[in-house]
Design an enzyme around this catalytic site. Structure first.
Site, short mmCIF file in Angstrom:
data_model
loop_
_atom_site.label_atom_id
_atom_site.label_comp_id
_atom_site.label_asym_id
_atom_site.label_seq_id
_atom_site.Cartn_x
_atom_site.Cartn_y
_atom_site.Cartn_z
N GLY A 169 0.84 -1.20 0.00
CA GLY A 169 0.00 0.00 0.00
C GLY A 169 0.88 1.24 0.00
O GLY A 169 2.03 1.23 -0.44
N GLY A 170 0.31 2.31 0.54
CA GLY A 170 1.03 3.59 0.58
C GLY A 170 2.33 3.50 1.35
O GLY A 170 3.23 4.35 1.18
N GLY A 404 24.86 11.90 -29.32
CA GLY A 404 24.44 12.59 -28.10
C GLY A 404 24.94 11.88 -26.86
O GLY A 404 25.21 12.51 -25.83
N ALA A 405 25.08 10.56 -26.97
CA ALA A 405 25.52 9.80 -25.80
C ALA A 405 26.95 10.19 -25.40
O ALA A 405 27.31 10.14 -24.22
CB ALA A 405 25.44 8.30 -26.09
C1 HXC Z 1 -2.95 -4.09 12.68
C2 HXC Z 1 -2.00 -5.98 11.88
C3 HXC Z 1 -1.81 -5.38 10.63
C4 HXC Z 1 -2.24 -4.05 10.46
C5 HXC Z 1 -1.03 -7.38 10.52
N1 HXC Z 1 -1.51 -7.23 11.77
N2 HXC Z 1 -1.22 -6.28 9.80
N3 HXC Z 1 -2.55 -5.35 12.90
N4 HXC Z 1 -2.80 -3.43 11.52
N5 HXC Z 1 -2.08 -3.40 9.32
C6 HXC Z 1 -1.48 -8.22 12.83
C7 HXC Z 1 -2.39 -9.38 12.56
O1 HXC Z 1 -3.68 -9.07 13.00
C8 HXC Z 1 -1.75 -10.46 13.39
O2 HXC Z 1 -2.10 -10.28 14.74
C9 HXC Z 1 -0.29 -10.15 13.28
O3 HXC Z 1 -0.20 -8.78 12.87
C10 HXC Z 1 0.42 -11.00 12.26
O4 HXC Z 1 -0.33 -10.97 11.08
P1 HXC Z 1 -0.69 -12.29 10.27
O5 HXC Z 1 -1.77 -11.91 9.32
O6 HXC Z 1 -0.92 -13.44 11.20
O7 HXC Z 1 0.68 -12.54 9.51
P2 HXC Z 1 0.91 -13.13 8.08
O8 HXC Z 1 0.05 -14.32 7.84
O9 HXC Z 1 2.38 -13.26 7.93
O10 HXC Z 1 0.40 -11.98 7.08
C11 HXC Z 1 1.03 -10.75 7.04
C12 HXC Z 1 0.17 -9.74 6.24
C13 HXC Z 1 -1.22 -9.70 6.80
C14 HXC Z 1 0.13 -10.19 4.78
C15 HXC Z 1 0.91 -8.40 6.31
O11 HXC Z 1 -1.15 -9.54 8.22
C16 HXC Z 1 -2.06 -8.60 6.26
O12 HXC Z 1 -2.56 -8.68 5.15
N6 HXC Z 1 -2.21 -7.51 7.05
C17 HXC Z 1 -3.00 -6.39 6.65
C18 HXC Z 1 -2.28 -5.60 5.62
C19 HXC Z 1 -3.03 -4.35 5.30
O13 HXC Z 1 -4.10 -4.39 4.64
N7 HXC Z 1 -2.53 -3.21 5.82
C20 HXC Z 1 -3.10 -1.95 5.60
C21 HXC Z 1 -2.64 -1.58 4.21
S1 HXC Z 1 -3.07 0.01 3.79
P3 HXC Z 1 -2.21 -11.53 15.75
O14 HXC Z 1 -2.65 -10.91 17.03
O15 HXC Z 1 -3.20 -12.45 15.15
O16 HXC Z 1 -0.86 -12.14 15.82
C22 HXC Z 1 -1.74 0.82 4.25
C23 HXC Z 1 -1.84 2.18 3.87
C24 HXC Z 1 -0.66 2.96 4.20
O17 HXC Z 1 -0.83 0.38 4.82
C25 HXC Z 1 -0.96 4.30 3.67
C26 HXC Z 1 0.12 5.23 3.83
C27 HXC Z 1 -0.22 6.51 3.19
#
Ligand code: HXC
Length: 510
Positions: A169-170, A404-405
């Site tokens: 993402g971002g 040019g290069a």
């Molecule tokens: C809060 C999060 C989290 C998040 C993971 N966790 N991502 N908690 N916010 N963004 C937590 C999970 O709930 C889990 O907690 C622990 O971290 C480990 O995650 P798992 O899913 O068990 O790990 P894994 O299977 O390795 O998968 C990793 C992952 C997945 C692919 C990153 O966790 C995931 O898809 N997370 C969400 C990603 C996401 O959509 N993020 C927001 C993107 S938007 P527990 O307690 O169960 O251990 C963004 C915008 C930024 O980031 C913008 C900036 C401008």
């Protein structure tokens, strides 16, 4: 008093386990080190000073009030690499997936701001699920604060990202604004939208690794400057890399004691250029034979291989190397190679690193694809970068410098300080055959005439002496003496001072 000290010990121990032993084991099971293990490996033994170990998030929503972990998913502070200070933030995937909360962002900002004040690099070890979903817009604000600080620190202190886990993402835009991005193969990925979203929107099936893994970004997109085999190799190479960099834009490039004589001659270079001008040779051989102790840290080796960039040392002092590679696309400049080298030239110029350029370039790559994808604007990036750079610039033309290069590749005309050519150099608008076919189009059917005209053109331009006669080349040098001549030039240029006219900033063709 003892009780209080013991309490401190307990608090520290609690913070150090991060998300707990079970999650650390999961991390290990994926072949990844924990955030603290990474920092320990990165810095000199015992040098790490941790900050903000007790910071916790302030979120009460979605049951978060009951889940607070000291440190809040990122280990921050400073330490030394071979005795030189560097700041670090290392995201801890075992705590809420390393996700970025308001507090987590504030910790990162604290080290970034201090790094700018004291003049020391910032290293980010990224391993994060992105925005802390429970915090909503506060987390987005935290990201934006980090982005802004990335921009303010750009060109002031080196910023280096090592992506060691998810970065999606971002969130990708913070590493994207740092000077270099390194990744770890198989355990890290970067993408703006993941495979599921890609499938929904474009109906393309792709795995995480194929879409944004380390190897993909190092070889296909050029987003990553290298992809390392595992965490340990990545961190050891990062230590080696940081040794080449100055601490800030206020510093001269670092110098280390050097046992490789600047006078060293390499007789084998006298036969490096093949007799046939169309036969390729490996420009890396020249680089390795010229720089100190054959120690060359190549950047972006898997992408746009027609140009080589990287850091090395001459007489102990860091230099940036830019070189056309005749082994790939005959060493011509195209969109990707121009972008790759332009960014590197600008990095060197920001941080006072002299640039040594080796030229063997037959021109820009022709083609509809190149034209329609803006080779004009992209080629101009490299021209612009070289022209505006005020650091010492030493250029050696080994063979072709066409069209040019020739101008672009750190020529005298865009403020090359010392421009050498090997006797094998050909400095012309184009190769003799192409030139004759244009100037003497009416003779194309007459083989004899064309052959003699080609010979005449070769005699005049397929050598460095016309350019040397005009003062565009300072000397035609023996290939075996290349190291000595470059070392002397760089030594002479150490006190160089040039200022560009005042401006708010330039407007490089982006
Ligand atoms: C809060 C999060 C989290 C998040 C993971 N966790 N991502 N908690 N916010 N963004 C937590 C999970 O709930 C889990 O907690 C622990 O971290 C480990 O995650 P798992 O899913 O068990 O790990 P894994 O299977 O390795 O998968 C990793 C992952 C997945 C692919 C990153 O966790 C995931 O898809 N997370 C969400 C990603 C996401 O959509 N993020 C927001 C993107 S938007 P527990 O307690 O169960 O251990 C963004 C915008 C930024 O980031 C913008 C900036 C401008």
């Amino acid at each position: 008093m003892r009780d209080i000290i013991q309490q401190l010990d307990e608090k520290r121990a609690a913070a150090r386990v991060g998300g707990g032993q079970r999650r650390v084991s999961v991390q290990h099971g994926k072949g990844k080190l924990s955030a603290r293990e990474r920092v320990e490996l990165l810095f000199d033994e015992g040098s790490f000073e941790e900050w903000d170990m007790y910071v916790e998030h302030r979120c009460e929503d979605f049951g978060m009030g009951d889940q607070r972990v000291p440190g809040d998913g990122v280990v921050t502070g400073y330490g030394t690499i071979n005795g030189r200070p560097m700041f670090v933030f290392s995201q801890d995937f075992t705590v809420f997936g390393g996700s970025l909360s308001e507090s987590h962002a504030k910790k990162i900002l604290k080290v970034m701001e201090k790094a700018v004040q004291v003049g020391a690099p910032v290293i980010g070890l990224n391993d994060s699920g992105g925005a802390r979903i429970q915090e909503g817009v506060s987390s987005l604000a935290g990201y934006a604060d980090v982005f802004l600080q990335n921009v303010l620190a750009s060109g002031v202190v080196p910023q280096v990202s090592m992506v060691m886990g998810p970065c999606a993402g971002g969130a990708v835009y913070s590493p994207a604004m740092t000077d270099f991005i390194f990744m770890v193969k198989d355990t890290s990925y970067m993408f703006v939208t993941g495979p599921d979203v890609v499938k929904t929107v474009t109906h393309e099936n792709v795995s995480q690794e194929e879409l944004g893994g380390g190897l993909t970004h190092a070889s296909k997109s050029g987003v990553a400057d290298a992809a390392f085999a595992n965490d340990v190799e990545a961190l050891l190479q990062l230590r080696r890399f940081m040794d080449f960099l100055p601490l800030s834009n206020r510093e001269k490039p670092p110098a280390i004691p050097c046992s490789d004589s600047p006078e060293r001659e390499e007789m084998s270079l006298d036969t490096l250029i093949p007799d046939n001008p169309n036969t390729p040779y490996d420009m890396k051989e020249l680089i390795l034979k010229v720089v100190d102790e054959a120690d060359f840290f190549e950047i972006g080796s898997l992408w746009a291989g027609n140009i080589i960039i990287g850091l090395a040392r001459m007489e102990g002092q860091t230099v940036g190397i830019v070189a056309n590679q005749p082994m790939v696309l005959a060493g011509c400049l195209d969109i990707n190679s121009s972008r790759k080298a332009a960014r590197f030239v600008r990095f060197c110029d920001c941080f006072n690193i002299p640039i040594v350029t080796f030229v063997d370039v037959p021109g820009f790559l022709p083609g509809i694809d190149q034209e329609h994808n803006a080779i004009i604007k992209n080629g101009a990036k490299l021209l612009f970068a070289y022209a505006e750079a005020t650091v010492p610039k030493v250029t050696v033309i080994t063979r072709k410098a066409y069209g040019g290069a020739y101008d672009v590749m750190s020529s005298k005309h865009i403020r090359g300080d010392v421009n050498f050519a090997w006797p094998t150099a050909e400095i012309a608008v184009m190769g003799a055959k192409g030139a004759v076919e244009i100037i003497f189009r009416q003779d194309i059917g007459d083989h004899q005439k064309i052959t003699s005209r080609t010979k005449e053109y070769e005699k005049r331009f397929a050598n460095p002496f016309k350019a040397a006669n005009l003062g565009f080349i300072d000397d035609v040098i023996m290939p075996h003496g290349t190291r000595r001549r470059i070392c002397r030039s760089l030594s002479m240029l150490r006190s160089k001072e040039v200022k560009n006219p005042w401006k708010k900033h330039d407007n490089i063709p982006l």
